[in-house]
Motif scaffolding. Structure first.
Motif, short mmCIF file in Angstrom:
data_model
loop_
_atom_site.label_atom_id
_atom_site.label_comp_id
_atom_site.label_asym_id
_atom_site.label_seq_id
_atom_site.Cartn_x
_atom_site.Cartn_y
_atom_site.Cartn_z
N LEU A 42 24.64 156.61 120.68
CA LEU A 42 25.02 155.78 119.54
C LEU A 42 24.21 156.26 118.34
CD1 LEU A 42 26.61 153.37 118.41
CD2 LEU A 42 24.73 151.88 119.16
N PRO A 43 24.81 157.06 117.45
CA PRO A 43 24.06 157.57 116.29
C PRO A 43 24.06 156.58 115.14
CG PRO A 43 26.26 158.54 116.35
CD PRO A 43 26.16 157.63 117.55
N GLY A 44 23.13 156.78 114.21
CA GLY A 44 23.11 155.98 112.99
C GLY A 44 22.87 154.50 113.24
N LEU A 45 22.11 154.17 114.30
CA LEU A 45 21.86 152.77 114.64
C LEU A 45 20.90 152.13 113.64
CD1 LEU A 45 22.02 150.36 116.67
CD2 LEU A 45 20.01 151.36 117.77
N ARG A 46 21.28 150.96 113.14
CA ARG A 46 20.39 150.16 112.29
C ARG A 46 20.22 148.78 112.91
NH1 ARG A 46 18.73 152.13 107.57
NH2 ARG A 46 19.77 154.00 106.73
N VAL A 47 19.04 148.22 112.74
CA VAL A 47 18.67 146.96 113.36
C VAL A 47 19.18 145.79 112.52
CG1 VAL A 47 16.72 145.49 114.04
CG2 VAL A 47 16.67 147.97 114.49
N ASP A 48 19.77 144.81 113.18
CA ASP A 48 20.15 143.54 112.55
C ASP A 48 18.86 142.74 112.38
OD1 ASP A 48 20.85 140.81 112.16
OD2 ASP A 48 22.82 141.17 113.02
N LEU A 49 18.39 142.58 111.15
CA LEU A 49 17.09 141.97 110.90
C LEU A 49 17.06 140.49 111.26
CD1 LEU A 49 16.08 143.71 107.55
CD2 LEU A 49 15.50 144.34 109.90
N ALA A 50 18.19 139.79 111.15
CA ALA A 50 18.22 138.38 111.52
C ALA A 50 18.06 138.23 113.04
CB ALA A 50 19.53 137.74 111.06
N ARG A 51 18.75 139.06 113.82
CA ARG A 51 18.60 139.01 115.27
C ARG A 51 17.20 139.43 115.69
NH1 ARG A 51 23.23 141.57 118.85
NH2 ARG A 51 21.76 140.77 120.39
N LEU A 52 16.65 140.42 114.99
CA LEU A 52 15.29 140.84 115.28
C LEU A 52 14.31 139.69 115.07
CD1 LEU A 52 13.06 142.91 115.85
CD2 LEU A 52 13.19 143.58 113.43
N ARG A 109 5.27 154.54 115.74
CA ARG A 109 5.74 153.27 115.22
C ARG A 109 7.20 153.40 114.77
NH1 ARG A 109 5.62 151.10 109.91
NH2 ARG A 109 5.22 148.85 109.79
N LEU A 110 8.03 152.43 115.14
CA LEU A 110 9.43 152.41 114.73
C LEU A 110 9.60 151.34 113.66
CD1 LEU A 110 9.49 153.68 117.68
CD2 LEU A 110 11.83 152.84 117.78
N THR A 111 10.05 151.72 112.49
CA THR A 111 10.25 150.73 111.44
C THR A 111 11.54 149.96 111.69
OG1 THR A 111 11.47 152.25 110.02
CG2 THR A 111 9.08 152.20 109.77
N ALA A 112 11.55 148.71 111.29
CA ALA A 112 12.73 147.86 111.49
C ALA A 112 13.88 148.25 110.58
CB ALA A 112 12.35 146.40 111.25
N THR A 113 13.59 148.98 109.51
CA THR A 113 14.62 149.35 108.54
C THR A 113 15.10 150.79 108.69
OG1 THR A 113 12.84 149.82 106.96
CG2 THR A 113 13.90 147.65 106.82
N GLY A 114 14.64 151.47 109.73
CA GLY A 114 15.03 152.86 109.93
C GLY A 114 16.40 152.99 110.57
N ALA A 115 16.90 154.22 110.59
CA ALA A 115 18.15 154.55 111.28
C ALA A 115 17.81 155.50 112.43
CB ALA A 115 19.14 155.20 110.33
N TYR A 116 18.36 155.23 113.62
CA TYR A 116 17.97 155.97 114.81
C TYR A 116 19.21 156.38 115.61
CZ TYR A 116 13.56 153.67 113.68
OH TYR A 116 12.45 153.23 113.04
N VAL A 136 17.57 154.00 135.16
CA VAL A 136 18.29 154.07 133.89
C VAL A 136 17.31 154.47 132.79
CG1 VAL A 136 19.68 152.80 132.22
CG2 VAL A 136 19.94 152.34 134.67
N VAL A 137 17.64 155.52 132.06
CA VAL A 137 16.77 156.06 131.01
C VAL A 137 17.38 155.73 129.64
CG1 VAL A 137 15.81 158.15 129.97
CG2 VAL A 137 15.92 157.91 132.47
N THR A 138 16.55 155.16 128.77
CA THR A 138 16.95 154.87 127.39
C THR A 138 16.03 155.66 126.46
OG1 THR A 138 17.63 152.63 127.99
CG2 THR A 138 17.25 153.06 125.65
N GLU A 139 16.62 156.30 125.45
CA GLU A 139 15.84 157.08 124.49
C GLU A 139 16.23 156.71 123.07
OE1 GLU A 139 15.06 161.23 126.95
OE2 GLU A 139 16.82 161.08 125.65
N VAL A 140 15.25 156.67 122.19
CA VAL A 140 15.48 156.47 120.76
C VAL A 140 14.94 157.69 120.03
CG1 VAL A 140 15.00 155.04 118.74
CG2 VAL A 140 15.28 153.96 120.99
N ARG A 141 15.79 158.29 119.21
CA ARG A 141 15.40 159.48 118.45
C ARG A 141 15.38 159.17 116.95
NH1 ARG A 141 17.68 161.83 122.94
NH2 ARG A 141 16.71 163.78 123.65
#
Length: 293
Positions: A42-52, A109-116, A136-141
């Motif tokens: 899943l490219p270009g993932l951005r975090v929903d700040l309200a759910r966070l 550190r992963l910023t909440a406003t980044g795209a991953y 099950v392996v999960t990776e964030v780039r």
């Protein structure tokens, strides 16, 4: 050989859980079975700040900081993992599948406003004394660099051939044939009274609305006397209290379910932490290791 499938959005969990439940009776789990060799991306993932923010509140993390809690990428990857594990090709039944452990490595550190870029794949099926586990392996780039990764084990219980030796903490037989000496109990730090709605609040924030976590009635359908807390809520709540270095390895084993409502004891010393219930029963045991720069 693993093939990559690029997604345009995060899958919807309710439909995946329903499909996995329908297919579960037809599964025949065994450690040498074939399993999906697909890597979901899943490219270009951005975090929903309200759910966070809702997640941070229910788990006890500070809100408003432009950094993701160390456990939050698991929430982002969980729908992709469910998509893989709810298919016909996945040999373990989704109903009754137990999350037994997780290892998390945070490289920065992963910023909440980044795209991953988020990816999930099934690495292996491995024998367990009580059945078969899927790894099950999960990776964030961030760009080309892996900044966060995890390995979760999910157990499907079934009859197995007898194994020599007793299981170690990792679930593998001990070479010596004897049980390992348990570590000393950790000193108590705090007592937490857990409300009956913790499962519903965490489910709303994470999207994981498994019936065993929501209400006593639905939990009884699966053999629990009351609703139980999400395992990933318990480890997140402990890490919110414990703290985690910016670069860290976290390992946690889920030992026993936490019934809701209830009272638990958070215990910690050094890098180790535990969540204990009545009569000292350990629900969760974990450790935090700082990584060298």
């Amino acid at each position: 050989m693993t093939t990559a499938t690029v997604l345009t959005g995060s899958p919807s969990l309710p439909g995946l859980l329903a499909r996995g439940a329908v297919l579960s009776p037809f599964k025949r789990p065994r450690p040498d079975a074939e399993f999906p060799r697909t890597r979901l991306v899943l490219p270009g993932l951005r975090v929903d700040l309200a759910r966070l923010a809702a997640y941070e509140r229910v788990c006890g993390f500070a809100t408003g900081d432009d950094a993701l809690p160390v456990t939050y990428p698991h929430v982002l990857g969980f729908p992709l993992a469910m998509r893989l594990m709810s298919t016909r090709e996945f040999p373990l039944p989704l109903l009754g599948l137990v999350h037994t452990s997780i290892g998390i490595t945070r490289h920065q550190r992963l910023t909440a406003t980044g795209a991953y870029e988020l990816s999930v794949h099934i690495d292996a099926l491995v024998p367990h004394r009580r059945g078969t586990e899927a790894v099950v392996v999960t990776e964030v780039r961030d760009g080309e660099a892996v900044v966060w990764e995890s390995r979760s084990r999910y157990l499907a219980r079934h009859r197995t051939e007898g194994q020599r030796g007793e299981p170690s903490a990792s679930g593998e037989p001990c070479a010596s044939g004897g049980a390992p000496e348990p570590p000393k109990p950790l000193p108590p730090v705090a007592e937490w009274r857990l409300a009956g709605d913790v499962g519903r609040r965490y489910g709303a924030a994470s999207g994981d609305r498994n019936p065993i976590h929501l209400h006593p009635l639905t939990a009884r359908l699966f053999g629990f006397p009351r609703a139980i807390a999400h395992g990933m809520w318990t480890v997140a709540r402990c890490l919110a209290a414990h703290g985690t270095p910016e670069r860290a390895l976290v390992e946690a084993q889920f030992r026993a379910p936490v019934l809701l409502p209830g009272t638990v004891t958070y215990a910690a010393e050094g890098g180790r932490f535990e969540l204990r219930g009545a009569k000292g029963r350990v629900h969760l045991a974990g450790e935090v290791y700082p990584l060298a720069s």
